[in-house]
Scaffold this motif. Structure first.
Motif: not given
Length: 222
Positions: A30, A32-34, A36-38, A40-41, A80, A87
């Motif tokens: 969970e 890691t998924a969160s 991944s969104e950050k 991407a931003v 980044h 990540h």
């Protein structure tokens, strides 16, 4: 176990089970998924900062603008890279926890199997004993029935009266057929001598003498 820490010694961690590792794996996935969104931003912000910086540099080269400040690009790149590094660490942690969970589940399954096996063996041994007793009982019953049907002291007694011999033979044939039907239904192989009225190696022609109603296959009317 921390996702970045050293893998704990299982022998020193009695509460270390597949349930705890599975829970930690779910939480790590969970997170890691969160992340991944950050990431991407952050990647989109870096792309925008790079595009603005390239545009400013192009304008500066053409003499239509001053040299752009690199601080925005550096901040976007640093954000980044930091998120990307974390990540990757989280992804490594997920893979490590997944392997650990598989090992624990396998060990627990083996342990459970070893605990179950003695009871299964004991049940099979008990069934074998029952089977042995059942077969012994069936064999004794078969021998007793054979004696009652085909022994001289049974229904094959040499009665002095033809009528008595005929009645004994009818009773013998009837009980024999019922015994064969019961054995066939139970899948029990009766002694072949039941079919030959207690005699050994009886040919087809001789069967007619023992069983008056039995027809030879070559003479049976179809």
């Amino acid at each position: 176990m921390s996702i970045f820490g050293k893998k704990p010694d299982l022998a020193a961690a009695p509460d270390h089970s597949s349930a705890t590792v599975r829970q930690e794996l779910e939480l790590t996935r969970e997170a890691t998924a969160s992340l991944s969104e950050k990431l991407a931003v952050a990647r989109a912000e870096l792309t925008d900062a790079q595009r603005r910086y390239d545009g400013g540099m192009e304008a500066h080269a053409l003499g239509t603008g001053r040299e752009p400040d690199r601080s925005e690009l550096h901040l976007a790149l640093a954000r980044h890279d930091a998120l990307h590094r974390i990540h990757q660490q989280r992804q490594t942690a997920v893979a490590t926890l997944a392997r650990e969970l598989a090992e624990l589940e396998l060990a627990e399954a083996i342990r459970t199997g070893r605990e179950m096996l003695p009871a299964m063996v004991a049940r099979a041994e008990a069934c074998l004993e029952q089977f042995e007793q059942g077969m012994s009982t069936a064999n004794r019953a078969e021998r007793g029935l054979f004696t009652a049907l085909f022994d001289e002291n049974g229904l094959k007694h040499a009665f002095v009266s033809e009528d008595l011999r005929r009645e004994a033979q009818c009773a013998r044939n009837s009980i024999r057929k019922r015994a064969e039907a019961i054995a066939q239904k139970a899948g029990y192989p009766l002694d072949a001598r039941f079919e030959t009225d207690g005699n050994r190696n009886v040919g087809m022609e001789e069967k007619c003498n023992y069983f008056p109603y039995w027809r030879h296959p070559r003479t049976e009317v179809r």
